[in-house]
Motif scaffolding. Structure first.
Motif, PDB file in Angstrom:
ATOM      1  N   CYS A 199      33.529  13.320  39.462  1.00  0.00           N
ATOM      2  CA  CYS A 199      32.463  12.389  39.062  1.00  0.00           C
ATOM      3  C   CYS A 199      32.875  11.626  37.814  1.00  0.00           C
ATOM      4  CB  CYS A 199      31.171  13.156  38.790  1.00  0.00           C
ATOM      5  SG  CYS A 199      30.480  13.897  40.281  1.00  0.00           S
ATOM      6  N   THR A 200      32.353  10.392  37.651  1.00  0.00           N
ATOM      7  CA  THR A 200      32.629   9.663  36.413  1.00  0.00           C
ATOM      8  C   THR A 200      31.933  10.367  35.245  1.00  0.00           C
ATOM      9  OG1 THR A 200      30.897   8.164  37.165  1.00  0.00           O
ATOM     10  CG2 THR A 200      33.127   7.327  37.230  1.00  0.00           C
ATOM     11  N   ARG A 201      30.685  10.808  35.487  1.00  0.00           N
ATOM     12  CA  ARG A 201      29.976  11.586  34.465  1.00  0.00           C
ATOM     13  C   ARG A 201      29.139  12.653  35.144  1.00  0.00           C
ATOM     14  NH1 ARG A 201      26.273   8.912  30.821  1.00  0.00           N
ATOM     15  NH2 ARG A 201      25.580   7.845  32.706  1.00  0.00           N
ATOM     16  N   VAL A 202      28.867  13.720  34.408  1.00  0.00           N
ATOM     17  CA  VAL A 202      28.015  14.776  34.962  1.00  0.00           C
ATOM     18  C   VAL A 202      26.916  15.129  33.960  1.00  0.00           C
ATOM     19  CG1 VAL A 202      29.799  15.842  36.415  1.00  0.00           C
ATOM     20  CG2 VAL A 202      29.504  16.634  34.058  1.00  0.00           C
ATOM     21  N   ALA A 203      25.779  15.585  34.506  1.00  0.00           N
ATOM     22  CA  ALA A 203      24.729  16.174  33.672  1.00  0.00           C
ATOM     23  C   ALA A 203      24.724  17.667  33.977  1.00  0.00           C
ATOM     24  CB  ALA A 203      23.375  15.561  34.009  1.00  0.00           C
ATOM     25  N   LEU A 204      24.811  18.479  32.935  1.00  0.00           N
ATOM     26  CA  LEU A 204      24.686  19.919  33.105  1.00  0.00           C
ATOM     27  C   LEU A 204      23.211  20.252  32.926  1.00  0.00           C
ATOM     28  CD1 LEU A 204      27.747  21.117  30.944  1.00  0.00           C
ATOM     29  CD2 LEU A 204      27.701  20.365  33.331  1.00  0.00           C
ATOM     30  N   VAL A 205      22.595  20.771  33.980  1.00  0.00           N
ATOM     31  CA  VAL A 205      21.144  20.984  33.980  1.00  0.00           C
ATOM     32  C   VAL A 205      20.838  22.469  34.058  1.00  0.00           C
ATOM     33  CG1 VAL A 205      18.979  20.454  35.195  1.00  0.00           C
ATOM     34  CG2 VAL A 205      20.828  18.780  35.181  1.00  0.00           C
ATOM     35  N   HIS A 206      19.912  22.906  33.199  1.00  0.00           N
ATOM     36  CA  HIS A 206      19.493  24.308  33.206  1.00  0.00           C
ATOM     37  C   HIS A 206      18.017  24.376  32.884  1.00  0.00           C
ATOM     38  CE1 HIS A 206      19.764  28.610  32.842  1.00  0.00           C
ATOM     39  NE2 HIS A 206      19.204  28.550  31.641  1.00  0.00           N
ATOM     40  N   GLU A 207      17.262  25.088  33.715  1.00  0.00           N
ATOM     41  CA  GLU A 207      15.825  25.254  33.533  1.00  0.00           C
ATOM     42  C   GLU A 207      15.119  23.937  33.234  1.00  0.00           C
ATOM     43  OE1 GLU A 207      15.325  28.487  30.739  1.00  0.00           O
ATOM     44  OE2 GLU A 207      15.895  29.966  32.274  1.00  0.00           O
ATOM     45  N   GLY A 208      15.477  22.910  34.021  1.00  0.00           N
ATOM     46  CA  GLY A 208      14.767  21.641  33.935  1.00  0.00           C
ATOM     47  C   GLY A 208      15.096  20.777  32.739  1.00  0.00           C
ATOM     48  N   ARG A 209      16.187  21.125  32.036  1.00  0.00           N
ATOM     49  CA  ARG A 209      16.607  20.315  30.878  1.00  0.00           C
ATOM     50  C   ARG A 209      18.088  19.980  31.007  1.00  0.00           C
ATOM     51  NH1 ARG A 209      13.857  23.983  27.618  1.00  0.00           N
ATOM     52  NH2 ARG A 209      11.952  23.090  26.747  1.00  0.00           N
ATOM     53  N   THR A 210      18.485  18.861  30.369  1.00  0.00           N
ATOM     54  CA  THR A 210      19.914  18.525  30.351  1.00  0.00           C
ATOM     55  C   THR A 210      20.563  19.200  29.152  1.00  0.00           C
ATOM     56  OG1 THR A 210      18.853  16.382  29.930  1.00  0.00           O
ATOM     57  CG2 THR A 210      20.602  16.407  31.517  1.00  0.00           C
ATOM     58  N   LEU A 211      21.570  20.024  29.425  1.00  0.00           N
ATOM     59  CA  LEU A 211      22.306  20.662  28.333  1.00  0.00           C
ATOM     60  C   LEU A 211      23.319  19.684  27.754  1.00  0.00           C
ATOM     61  CD1 LEU A 211      23.178  24.138  29.934  1.00  0.00           C
ATOM     62  CD2 LEU A 211      21.366  23.641  28.270  1.00  0.00           C
ATOM     63  N   ALA A 212      23.874  18.827  28.605  1.00  0.00           N
ATOM     64  CA  ALA A 212      24.863  17.836  28.166  1.00  0.00           C
ATOM     65  C   ALA A 212      25.047  16.804  29.269  1.00  0.00           C
ATOM     66  CB  ALA A 212      26.199  18.521  27.885  1.00  0.00           C
ATOM     67  N   PHE A 239      29.796  24.838  30.749  1.00  0.00           N
ATOM     68  CA  PHE A 239      28.396  25.120  31.075  1.00  0.00           C
ATOM     69  C   PHE A 239      27.935  26.379  30.352  1.00  0.00           C
ATOM     70  CE2 PHE A 239      24.563  25.880  33.223  1.00  0.00           C
ATOM     71  CZ  PHE A 239      24.206  24.718  33.885  1.00  0.00           C
ATOM     72  N   ILE A 240      28.742  27.411  30.431  1.00  0.00           N
ATOM     73  CA  ILE A 240      28.354  28.697  29.832  1.00  0.00           C
ATOM     74  C   ILE A 240      28.290  28.580  28.307  1.00  0.00           C
ATOM     75  CG2 ILE A 240      29.185  31.085  29.510  1.00  0.00           C
ATOM     76  CD1 ILE A 240      30.014  30.787  32.582  1.00  0.00           C
ATOM     77  N   ALA A 241      29.233  27.815  27.728  1.00  0.00           N
ATOM     78  CA  ALA A 241      29.228  27.638  26.266  1.00  0.00           C
ATOM     79  C   ALA A 241      27.986  26.851  25.825  1.00  0.00           C
ATOM     80  CB  ALA A 241      30.497  26.908  25.833  1.00  0.00           C
ATOM     81  N   LYS A 242      27.638  25.803  26.604  1.00  0.00           N
ATOM     82  CA  LYS A 242      26.454  24.991  26.258  1.00  0.00           C
ATOM     83  C   LYS A 242      25.177  25.824  26.355  1.00  0.00           C
ATOM     84  CE  LYS A 242      28.076  20.901  25.395  1.00  0.00           C
ATOM     85  NZ  LYS A 242      27.873  20.337  24.055  1.00  0.00           N
ATOM     86  N   LEU A 243      25.161  26.693  27.337  1.00  0.00           N
ATOM     87  CA  LEU A 243      24.004  27.568  27.538  1.00  0.00           C
ATOM     88  C   LEU A 243      23.853  28.531  26.355  1.00  0.00           C
ATOM     89  CD1 LEU A 243      21.992  27.839  29.756  1.00  0.00           C
ATOM     90  CD2 LEU A 243      23.446  29.508  30.877  1.00  0.00           C
ATOM     91  N   ALA A 244      24.966  29.091  25.921  1.00  0.00           N
ATOM     92  CA  ALA A 244      24.946  30.023  24.787  1.00  0.00           C
ATOM     93  C   ALA A 244      24.479  29.294  23.530  1.00  0.00           C
ATOM     94  CB  ALA A 244      26.339  30.624  24.588  1.00  0.00           C
ATOM     95  N   GLU A 245      24.967  28.043  23.371  1.00  0.00           N
ATOM     96  CA  GLU A 245      24.585  27.204  22.225  1.00  0.00           C
ATOM     97  C   GLU A 245      23.067  26.997  22.211  1.00  0.00           C
ATOM     98  OE1 GLU A 245      25.882  22.907  21.962  1.00  0.00           O
ATOM     99  OE2 GLU A 245      27.807  23.954  21.834  1.00  0.00           O
ATOM    100  N   GLN A 246      22.540  26.653  23.386  1.00  0.00           N
ATOM    101  CA  GLN A 246      21.097  26.388  23.538  1.00  0.00           C
ATOM    102  C   GLN A 246      20.287  27.632  23.209  1.00  0.00           C
ATOM    103  OE1 GLN A 246      19.500  23.623  25.064  1.00  0.00           O
ATOM    104  NE2 GLN A 246      17.660  24.459  25.990  1.00  0.00           N
ATOM    105  N   GLU A 247      20.776  28.777  23.713  1.00  0.00           N
ATOM    106  CA  GLU A 247      20.022  30.019  23.511  1.00  0.00           C
ATOM    107  C   GLU A 247      20.078  30.509  22.071  1.00  0.00           C
ATOM    108  OE1 GLU A 247      21.404  32.395  26.776  1.00  0.00           O
ATOM    109  OE2 GLU A 247      20.019  31.394  28.151  1.00  0.00           O
ATOM    110  N   ALA A 248      21.113  30.069  21.350  1.00  0.00           N
ATOM    111  CA  ALA A 248      21.241  30.482  19.946  1.00  0.00           C
ATOM    112  C   ALA A 248      20.330  29.667  19.036  1.00  0.00           C
ATOM    113  CB  ALA A 248      22.696  30.334  19.516  1.00  0.00           C
ATOM    114  N   LYS A 249      19.809  28.529  19.574  1.00  0.00           N
ATOM    115  CA  LYS A 249      18.931  27.667  18.743  1.00  0.00           C
ATOM    116  C   LYS A 249      17.615  28.390  18.485  1.00  0.00           C
ATOM    117  CE  LYS A 249      20.623  23.158  20.124  1.00  0.00           C
ATOM    118  NZ  LYS A 249      20.436  22.136  21.172  1.00  0.00           N
ATOM    119  N   PRO A 250      17.085  28.244  17.255  1.00  0.00           N
ATOM    120  CA  PRO A 250      15.833  28.943  16.971  1.00  0.00           C
ATOM    121  C   PRO A 250      14.672  28.354  17.776  1.00  0.00           C
ATOM    122  CG  PRO A 250      16.506  27.548  15.110  1.00  0.00           C
ATOM    123  CD  PRO A 250      17.602  27.492  16.109  1.00  0.00           C
TER     124      PRO A 250
END
Ligand SMILES: Nc1ncnc2c1ncn2[C@@H]1O[C@H](COP(=O)(O)OP(=O)(O)OP(=O)(O)O)[C@@H](O)[C@H]1O
Ligand SMILES: [Mg+2]
Length: 250
Positions: A199-212, A239-250
Protein backbone atom coordinates in the motif's frame (compact mmCIF):
# COMPACT_ATOMS: atom_id res chain seq x y z
CA UNK A 1 -8.98 18.29 -5.10
CA UNK A 2 -10.67 17.04 -1.96
CA UNK A 3 -9.34 13.75 -0.55
CA UNK A 4 -11.16 10.60 -1.75
CA UNK A 5 -12.13 9.80 1.84
CA UNK A 6 -12.01 11.80 5.07
CA UNK A 7 -12.93 10.41 8.47
CA UNK A 8 -12.58 12.91 11.28
CA UNK A 9 -13.15 11.86 14.88
CA UNK A 10 -15.75 9.29 13.86
CA UNK A 11 -17.62 7.51 16.64
CA UNK A 12 -19.98 4.61 15.95
CA UNK A 13 -21.79 2.55 18.57
CA UNK A 14 -23.87 -0.56 18.12
CA UNK A 15 -26.37 -1.58 20.80
CA UNK A 16 -23.79 -3.65 22.64
CA UNK A 17 -20.42 -2.34 21.50
CA UNK A 18 -18.51 0.79 20.55
CA UNK A 19 -17.00 -0.05 17.18
CA UNK A 20 -15.33 3.30 16.40
CA UNK A 21 -13.99 5.59 19.08
CA UNK A 22 -12.84 8.67 17.16
CA UNK A 23 -11.33 7.26 13.97
CA UNK A 24 -9.44 9.82 11.89
CA UNK A 25 -7.84 9.30 8.47
CA UNK A 26 -7.61 10.77 4.96
CA UNK A 27 -7.29 8.79 1.74
CA UNK A 28 -5.75 10.81 -1.10
CA UNK A 29 -6.94 10.44 -4.69
CA UNK A 30 -5.12 7.73 -6.61
CA UNK A 31 -3.59 5.98 -3.63
CA UNK A 32 -3.74 2.40 -2.46
CA UNK A 33 -4.61 2.75 1.21
CA UNK A 34 -4.56 -0.12 3.70
CA UNK A 35 -6.69 -0.49 6.84
CA UNK A 36 -4.77 -2.81 9.12
CA UNK A 37 -6.03 -4.12 12.44
CA UNK A 38 -7.02 -7.22 14.39
CA UNK A 39 -10.48 -8.81 14.48
CA UNK A 40 -13.04 -6.38 15.84
CA UNK A 41 -10.81 -3.29 15.33
CA UNK A 42 -13.60 -1.54 13.42
CA UNK A 43 -12.45 -1.97 9.81
CA UNK A 44 -15.77 -3.21 8.42
CA UNK A 45 -17.69 -0.54 10.34
CA UNK A 46 -15.42 2.18 8.90
CA UNK A 47 -15.91 0.89 5.34
CA UNK A 48 -19.69 0.60 5.76
CA UNK A 49 -19.77 4.23 6.95
CA UNK A 50 -17.84 5.24 3.81
CA UNK A 51 -20.45 3.48 1.66
CA UNK A 52 -23.25 5.37 3.39
CA UNK A 53 -24.71 2.13 4.76
CA UNK A 54 -24.33 3.35 8.36
CA UNK A 55 -24.66 6.74 10.08
CA UNK A 56 -21.84 8.04 12.27
CA UNK A 57 -22.90 8.91 15.84
CA UNK A 58 -20.27 11.65 15.95
CA UNK A 59 -17.58 13.11 13.70
CA UNK A 60 -17.34 13.73 10.00
CA UNK A 61 -17.40 11.31 7.06
CA UNK A 62 -16.74 12.62 3.52
CA UNK A 63 -16.42 10.49 0.44
CA UNK A 64 -15.44 12.12 -2.89
CA UNK A 65 -16.45 15.40 -1.30
CA UNK A 66 -19.92 14.26 -0.17
CA UNK A 67 -21.72 13.04 2.91
CA UNK A 68 -22.17 9.39 1.83
CA UNK A 69 -25.54 9.02 3.61
CA UNK A 70 -27.11 12.16 2.14
CA UNK A 71 -25.58 11.58 -1.31
CA UNK A 72 -26.07 7.82 -1.29
CA UNK A 73 -27.21 7.51 -4.93
CA UNK A 74 -24.39 9.59 -6.28
CA UNK A 75 -21.83 7.81 -4.15
CA UNK A 76 -22.99 4.36 -5.22
CA UNK A 77 -22.40 5.30 -8.86
CA UNK A 78 -18.82 6.28 -8.10
CA UNK A 79 -17.89 3.70 -5.51
CA UNK A 80 -17.28 -0.02 -5.91
CA UNK A 81 -17.76 -1.89 -2.62
CA UNK A 82 -16.67 -5.45 -2.04
CA UNK A 83 -18.05 -6.50 1.33
CA UNK A 84 -16.34 -9.00 3.60
CA UNK A 85 -19.12 -11.50 2.92
CA UNK A 86 -20.05 -10.47 -0.57
CA UNK A 87 -22.70 -12.41 -2.37
CA UNK A 88 -22.57 -13.61 -5.92
CA UNK A 89 -25.59 -15.31 -7.39
CA UNK A 90 -24.70 -19.00 -7.27
CA UNK A 91 -27.33 -20.01 -9.81
CA UNK A 92 -26.10 -17.45 -12.35
CA UNK A 93 -23.06 -17.92 -14.59
CA UNK A 94 -20.00 -15.66 -14.52
CA UNK A 95 -21.36 -13.67 -17.47
CA UNK A 96 -24.80 -13.38 -15.89
CA UNK A 97 -23.37 -12.19 -12.56
CA UNK A 98 -21.42 -9.44 -14.32
CA UNK A 99 -24.50 -8.46 -16.36
CA UNK A 100 -26.53 -8.31 -13.15
CA UNK A 101 -24.08 -5.97 -11.38
CA UNK A 102 -23.79 -3.77 -14.49
CA UNK A 103 -27.58 -3.47 -14.67
CA UNK A 104 -27.87 -2.65 -10.97
CA UNK A 105 -25.59 0.30 -11.65
CA UNK A 106 -27.50 1.25 -14.80
CA UNK A 107 -24.56 0.52 -17.12
CA UNK A 108 -25.58 -0.90 -20.49
CA UNK A 109 -22.32 -0.72 -22.48
CA UNK A 110 -20.13 -2.90 -20.32
CA UNK A 111 -19.22 -5.71 -22.71
CA UNK A 112 -15.73 -4.54 -23.64
CA UNK A 113 -14.82 -3.88 -20.00
CA UNK A 114 -16.31 -7.26 -18.99
CA UNK A 115 -14.19 -9.12 -21.53
CA UNK A 116 -11.09 -7.28 -20.37
CA UNK A 117 -11.83 -8.02 -16.70
CA UNK A 118 -12.38 -11.72 -17.46
CA UNK A 119 -9.11 -11.88 -19.40
CA UNK A 120 -7.18 -10.21 -16.58
CA UNK A 121 -8.60 -12.59 -13.98
CA UNK A 122 -8.13 -15.64 -16.26
CA UNK A 123 -11.84 -16.37 -15.98
CA UNK A 124 -12.65 -16.27 -19.72
CA UNK A 125 -12.71 -20.08 -20.19
CA UNK A 126 -15.26 -20.44 -17.37
CA UNK A 127 -17.69 -17.67 -18.26
CA UNK A 128 -20.63 -20.04 -18.78
CA UNK A 129 -20.03 -21.81 -15.46
CA UNK A 130 -22.41 -21.21 -12.53
CA UNK A 131 -20.84 -19.16 -9.74
CA UNK A 132 -21.65 -21.91 -7.23
CA UNK A 133 -19.36 -24.23 -9.12
CA UNK A 134 -16.29 -21.97 -9.03
CA UNK A 135 -13.37 -22.38 -6.61
CA UNK A 136 -13.03 -19.90 -3.72
CA UNK A 137 -10.29 -17.91 -5.49
CA UNK A 138 -12.30 -17.77 -8.73
CA UNK A 139 -15.35 -16.51 -6.81
CA UNK A 140 -13.31 -13.73 -5.25
CA UNK A 141 -11.87 -12.69 -8.62
CA UNK A 142 -15.38 -12.69 -10.10
CA UNK A 143 -16.63 -10.57 -7.20
CA UNK A 144 -13.87 -8.03 -7.89
CA UNK A 145 -14.76 -8.02 -11.59
CA UNK A 146 -18.42 -7.37 -10.65
CA UNK A 147 -17.29 -4.49 -8.40
CA UNK A 148 -15.26 -2.93 -11.24
CA UNK A 149 -17.70 -3.31 -14.12
CA UNK A 150 -19.35 0.10 -13.59
CA UNK A 151 -15.90 1.75 -13.62
CA UNK A 152 -15.98 3.31 -10.14
CA UNK A 153 -13.51 6.04 -9.16
CA UNK A 154 -13.15 4.69 -5.61
CA UNK A 155 -12.88 1.04 -4.68
CA UNK A 156 -13.59 -0.06 -1.09
CA UNK A 157 -12.47 -3.65 -0.44
CA UNK A 158 -13.09 -5.37 2.87
CA UNK A 159 -10.58 -8.23 3.33
CA UNK A 160 -10.97 -9.22 -0.31
CA UNK A 161 -8.24 -11.86 -0.38
CA UNK A 162 -8.82 -13.64 2.93
CA UNK A 163 -8.65 -17.36 2.29
CA UNK A 164 -7.62 -16.93 -1.35
CA UNK A 165 -4.80 -19.12 -2.70
CA UNK A 166 -1.50 -17.39 -3.62
CA UNK A 167 -1.98 -17.70 -7.40
CA UNK A 168 -5.47 -16.16 -7.35
CA UNK A 169 -4.19 -13.52 -4.93
CA UNK A 170 -1.50 -12.55 -7.45
CA UNK A 171 -4.08 -12.25 -10.24
CA UNK A 172 -6.34 -10.27 -7.92
CA UNK A 173 -3.46 -7.85 -7.25
CA UNK A 174 -2.72 -7.53 -10.98
CA UNK A 175 -6.25 -6.27 -11.44
CA UNK A 176 -5.80 -3.83 -8.52
CA UNK A 177 -2.56 -2.51 -10.09
CA UNK A 178 -4.32 -2.04 -13.43
CA UNK A 179 -7.12 -0.15 -11.64
CA UNK A 180 -4.58 2.09 -9.92
CA UNK A 181 -2.91 2.85 -13.25
CA UNK A 182 -6.33 4.04 -14.49
CA UNK A 183 -6.37 6.55 -11.62
CA UNK A 184 -8.81 4.68 -9.36
CA UNK A 185 -8.40 5.18 -5.61
CA UNK A 186 -8.39 1.98 -3.56
CA UNK A 187 -8.94 1.45 0.15
CA UNK A 188 -8.65 -2.11 1.38
CA UNK A 189 -8.67 -3.79 4.74
CA UNK A 190 -6.35 -6.76 4.97
CA UNK A 191 -4.93 -9.07 7.60
CA UNK A 192 -1.95 -9.84 5.34
CA UNK A 193 1.18 -7.86 6.11
CA UNK A 194 2.64 -8.50 2.64
CA UNK A 195 -0.41 -6.75 1.19
CA UNK A 196 -0.08 -3.92 3.70
CA UNK A 197 3.52 -3.46 2.50
CA UNK A 198 2.26 -2.89 -1.05
CA UNK A 199 0.00 0.00 0.00
CA UNK A 200 1.10 3.61 -0.50
CA UNK A 201 -0.05 4.31 3.07
CA UNK A 202 -1.62 2.31 5.86
CA UNK A 203 -3.70 3.11 8.93
CA UNK A 204 -3.03 0.91 11.94
CA UNK A 205 -6.41 0.57 13.65
CA UNK A 206 -7.09 -0.76 17.14
CA UNK A 207 -10.33 -0.62 19.13
CA UNK A 208 -11.86 1.91 16.76
CA UNK A 209 -8.94 4.35 16.80
CA UNK A 210 -6.02 5.03 14.47
CA UNK A 211 -2.72 4.23 16.17
CA UNK A 212 -0.75 5.60 13.20
CA UNK A 213 -1.17 6.54 9.53
CA UNK A 214 1.84 6.62 7.21
CA UNK A 215 3.82 4.92 4.48
CA UNK A 216 4.84 1.39 5.50
CA UNK A 217 8.56 2.22 5.10
CA UNK A 218 8.21 5.38 7.23
CA UNK A 219 6.44 3.47 9.99
CA UNK A 220 9.16 0.83 9.98
CA UNK A 221 11.91 3.45 9.99
CA UNK A 222 10.40 5.05 13.12
CA UNK A 223 10.92 1.85 15.08
CA UNK A 224 13.65 2.09 17.66
CA UNK A 225 15.54 -1.12 17.00
CA UNK A 226 17.92 -2.90 19.32
CA UNK A 227 21.53 -2.12 18.45
CA UNK A 228 22.83 -4.61 15.92
CA UNK A 229 19.34 -5.71 14.84
CA UNK A 230 19.78 -8.16 11.98
CA UNK A 231 16.21 -8.41 10.72
CA UNK A 232 14.50 -5.14 9.77
CA UNK A 233 11.30 -4.43 11.74
CA UNK A 234 8.06 -5.63 10.16
CA UNK A 235 4.76 -3.76 10.10
CA UNK A 236 3.59 -6.27 12.69
CA UNK A 237 6.43 -5.13 15.01
CA UNK A 238 5.36 -1.51 14.43
CA UNK A 239 1.77 -2.36 15.29
CA UNK A 240 2.74 -4.00 18.56
CA UNK A 241 5.09 -1.13 19.48
CA UNK A 242 2.38 1.48 18.74
CA UNK A 243 -0.07 -0.48 20.85
CA UNK A 244 2.35 -0.61 23.78
CA UNK A 245 2.94 3.15 23.38
CA UNK A 246 -0.81 3.80 23.47
CA UNK A 247 -1.32 1.60 26.52
CA UNK A 248 1.51 3.32 28.38
CA UNK A 249 -0.25 6.71 28.00
CA UNK A 250 -1.94 7.87 31.19
N1 LIG B 1 -24.11 -5.29 13.95
C1 LIG B 1 -23.40 -5.23 15.07
N2 LIG B 1 -23.98 -5.22 16.29
C2 LIG B 1 -23.26 -5.15 17.43
N3 LIG B 1 -21.90 -5.07 17.45
C3 LIG B 1 -21.26 -5.09 16.28
C4 LIG B 1 -21.96 -5.18 15.02
N4 LIG B 1 -21.05 -5.17 14.01
C5 LIG B 1 -19.84 -5.07 14.62
N5 LIG B 1 -19.96 -5.03 15.96
C6 LIG B 1 -18.86 -4.89 16.93
O1 LIG B 1 -18.14 -3.73 16.62
C7 LIG B 1 -16.73 -3.92 16.71
C8 LIG B 1 -16.07 -3.64 15.38
O2 LIG B 1 -16.51 -4.60 14.43
P1 LIG B 1 -16.05 -4.60 12.90
O3 LIG B 1 -16.82 -5.68 12.23
O4 LIG B 1 -16.14 -3.24 12.36
O5 LIG B 1 -14.51 -5.02 13.05
P2 LIG B 1 -13.47 -5.56 11.96
O6 LIG B 1 -12.21 -4.82 12.18
O7 LIG B 1 -14.07 -5.50 10.62
O8 LIG B 1 -13.26 -7.08 12.41
P3 LIG B 1 -12.91 -8.39 11.50
O9 LIG B 1 -11.43 -8.32 11.24
O10 LIG B 1 -13.26 -9.53 12.40
O11 LIG B 1 -13.74 -8.34 10.27
C9 LIG B 1 -16.58 -5.35 17.23
O12 LIG B 1 -16.44 -5.30 18.62
C10 LIG B 1 -17.85 -6.02 16.81
O13 LIG B 1 -18.16 -7.08 17.70
MG1 LIG C 1 -14.45 -6.91 9.20
Amino acid sequence: MTPAVTLNGVVKRYATARALAGLTLDVERGEMFGLIGPDGAGKTTAIRLMCGLLHADKGEVRVLGHDPVAAHRRISEQVGYLSQRFSLYGDLTIDENIAFFAEVHGVSRYHARRDQLLEMTQLTPFRKRLADRLSGGMKQKLALACTLVHEPTLLLLDEPTTGVDPVSRREFWKLLSESLSRGITILMSTPYMDEAERCTRVALVHEGRTLAVDEPSTLRALMPGPAGRRVPPSLEDVFIAKLAEQEAKP
